[in-house]
Design a protein around this motif. Structure first.
Motif, PDB file in Angstrom:
ATOM      1  N   ARG A 176      -4.811  11.460  -8.812  1.00 26.31           N
ATOM      2  CA  ARG A 176      -3.886  11.206  -9.943  1.00 26.31           C
ATOM      3  C   ARG A 176      -4.204  10.112 -10.866  1.00 26.31           C
ATOM      4  NH1 ARG A 176       1.871  12.068 -10.342  1.00 26.31           N
ATOM      5  NH2 ARG A 176       2.814  10.390 -11.811  1.00 26.31           N
ATOM      6  N   ARG A 177      -4.824   8.981 -10.404  1.00 27.95           N
ATOM      7  CA  ARG A 177      -5.041   7.955 -11.442  1.00 27.95           C
ATOM      8  C   ARG A 177      -6.281   8.357 -12.168  1.00 27.95           C
ATOM      9  NH1 ARG A 177      -4.963   2.896 -13.194  1.00 27.95           N
ATOM     10  NH2 ARG A 177      -6.750   1.888 -13.793  1.00 27.95           N
TER      11      ARG A 177
ATOM     12  N   VAL B 271      -3.420   3.276  -5.461  1.00 32.10           N
ATOM     13  CA  VAL B 271      -3.125   1.895  -5.095  1.00 32.10           C
ATOM     14  C   VAL B 271      -3.882   0.795  -6.197  1.00 32.10           C
ATOM     15  CG1 VAL B 271      -3.151  -0.062  -3.217  1.00 32.10           C
ATOM     16  CG2 VAL B 271      -2.920   2.472  -2.575  1.00 32.10           C
ATOM     17  N   PRO B 272      -3.229  -0.083  -6.930  1.00 31.06           N
ATOM     18  CA  PRO B 272      -4.182  -0.778  -7.865  1.00 31.06           C
ATOM     19  C   PRO B 272      -4.680  -1.901  -7.083  1.00 31.06           C
ATOM     20  CG  PRO B 272      -1.646  -1.555  -7.827  1.00 31.06           C
ATOM     21  CD  PRO B 272      -1.985  -0.406  -6.792  1.00 31.06           C
ATOM     22  N   VAL B 273      -5.736  -1.693  -6.157  1.00 28.74           N
ATOM     23  CA  VAL B 273      -6.553  -2.655  -5.506  1.00 28.74           C
ATOM     24  C   VAL B 273      -7.195  -3.395  -6.484  1.00 28.74           C
ATOM     25  CG1 VAL B 273      -6.639  -1.582  -3.405  1.00 28.74           C
ATOM     26  CG2 VAL B 273      -8.182  -0.800  -5.098  1.00 28.74           C
ATOM     27  N   TRP B 274      -7.595  -2.897  -7.752  1.00 27.01           N
ATOM     28  CA  TRP B 274      -8.429  -3.957  -8.816  1.00 27.01           C
ATOM     29  C   TRP B 274      -7.516  -5.084  -9.207  1.00 27.01           C
ATOM     30  CZ3 TRP B 274      -6.458   1.009  -9.247  1.00 27.01           C
ATOM     31  CH2 TRP B 274      -5.227   1.060 -10.144  1.00 27.01           C
TER      32      TRP B 274
ATOM     33  N   PHE C  17       0.941  -1.226   0.073  1.00 27.16           N
ATOM     34  CA  PHE C  17      -0.047   0.124   0.048  1.00 27.16           C
ATOM     35  C   PHE C  17       1.022   1.148   0.100  1.00 27.16           C
ATOM     36  CE2 PHE C  17      -2.866   3.401   1.898  1.00 27.16           C
ATOM     37  CZ  PHE C  17      -4.047   3.195   1.205  1.00 27.16           C
ATOM     38  N   ALA C  18       1.935   1.252   0.899  1.00 28.27           N
ATOM     39  CA  ALA C  18       2.581   2.587   0.928  1.00 28.27           C
ATOM     40  C   ALA C  18       3.597   2.820  -0.163  1.00 28.27           C
ATOM     41  CB  ALA C  18       3.708   2.251   2.216  1.00 28.27           C
TER      42      ALA C  18
ATOM     43  N   ALA D 146      -5.371   0.293   3.923  1.00 29.36           N
ATOM     44  CA  ALA D 146      -4.975   1.547   4.494  1.00 29.36           C
ATOM     45  C   ALA D 146      -5.085   1.359   6.244  1.00 29.36           C
ATOM     46  CB  ALA D 146      -6.197   2.607   4.226  1.00 29.36           C
ATOM     47  N   ALA D 147      -5.982   0.215   6.575  1.00 30.39           N
ATOM     48  CA  ALA D 147      -5.921   0.054   7.990  1.00 30.39           C
ATOM     49  C   ALA D 147      -4.779  -0.723   8.692  1.00 30.39           C
ATOM     50  CB  ALA D 147      -7.238  -0.544   8.529  1.00 30.39           C
TER      51      ALA D 147
END
Length: 335
Positions: free
Chosen positions: A275-276, A175-178, A167-168, A222-223
């Protein structure tokens, strides 16, 4: 990199599968025959799920109810407010398992699916899990285009770990969570939802279009939580066969993706989401239109761009205070 770390912390089958209860939730709307195939595969699981809950979203469908009644022990619930996130939350509220797994009504699961999910949670650090989604068939041009041009739902054949380090490393650019997986094959420890809340009802089919799953993964990362991609947990997905349906699907996917990026920024104030949306995606589509991005699905580019614009408009119409929103799941009613 954007694909996470090869899973060296938690290699395949590190420990015997823990003995935990698993609730499986299937959300459905107006596809009774597809649902029958899905439930047939769930009835053949070995080991079996602790419970299977079918959530009928929208107006209750007697055909869906009749199919669920053919599977002894499976529960039928209704969630009258349309939207996949609302249906997921209704199933979540009704579920009793320590692990809650979701699949879709157009999916067939492998017989060992539950066992592989449990092995993925053998390490306590793993809070969530996704698995391998393969195409049920590749018979039409639209199905092949979805798998090749869009990339399908297949995230590869190696176990991967997504954690705070991932994540960082990607937060500044979005973040490419997809890339973590698909909502058709995902599972969570119950306590995850107590910590980060429930699915955002602005996202998912019937609302923004999709990305209720990836937005949840974003919140988890994020958590500081860890998510595992486990390719041994296999399901097969029925891709859309019609070309027009495929174009609509891509438009809805990008509508949901754009809305999710704005919701993620709303909740976390991470500039990488903007930004994305406003830099990376326009540059990508410009390269696709110019023909300099090799391998992209060019046939749906205008549908995708329009989907992004509609996603921004959808978010602006549905923006709410991050502090005032109630993310508790709606009540479910037994059929």
């Amino acid at each position: 990199g954007p694909l996470g770390q090869i899973d060296q912390k938690f290699p395949n089958d590190p420990k015997p599968a823990p003995e935990m209860s698993v609730s499986v939730v299937v959300c459905t709307r107006g596809r009774p025959e597809s649902l029958r195939n899905c439930l047939t595969s769930l009835a053949r699981l070995d080991p079996a799920a602790t419970e299977v809950i079918v959530v009928d979203n929208g107006r209750p469908d007697d055909g869906v109810r009749a199919i669920v009644c053919q599977f002894p022990g499976f529960r039928y619930l209704t969630e009258s407010e349309p939207g996949l996130s609302r249906a997921r939350n209704a199933g979540l509220r009704a579920a009793s398992g320590e692990i809650i797994a979701w699949t879709d009504d157009d999916v067939v699961v492998s017989p060992g699916w539950i066992g592989k999910i449990l092995r993925g949670f053998a390490t306590k650090e793993v809070a969530g899990l996704t698995g391998l989604v393969l195409p049920e068939r590749l018979e039409t041009s639209a199905q092949v285009r979805f798998e090749r041009g869009f990339g399908g739902f297949n995230r590869g054949y190696r176990a991967l770990t997504y954690d705070a380090e991932f994540f960082a490393a990607t937060c500044a650019t979005g973040v490419p969570v997809w890339a973590i997986g698909a909502g058709a094959n995902m599972a969570f420890r119950r306590e995850v939802f107590a910590k980060v809340g429930h699915f955002d009802d602005r996202l998912g089919a019937g609302a923004a279009g999709c990305s209720e799953d990836s937005e949840m993964w974003y919140r988890m990362l994020a958590a500081g939580m860890t998510i595992r991609y486990e390719p041994l947990a296999v399901v097969w997905h029925a891709h859309r066969a019609d070309g027009g349906d495929f174009q609509d699907q891509m438009a809805h996917y990008m509508r949901g993706h754009a809305a999710a990026l704005l919701i993620q920024h709303e909740k976390h104030r991470h500039a990488g989401n903007l930004r994305r949306l406003f830099l990376s995606l326009p540059m990508y589509y410009w390269r696709v239109i110019k023909g300099t991005y090799i391998g992209a699905e060019r046939g749906t580019v205008w549908h995708e761009i329009l989907g992004c614009l509609r996603g921004i408009a959808y978010y602006l119409r549905n923006v709410r205070s991050a502090h005032g929103r109630d993310q508790r799941p709606p009540a479910a009613t037994s059929g």
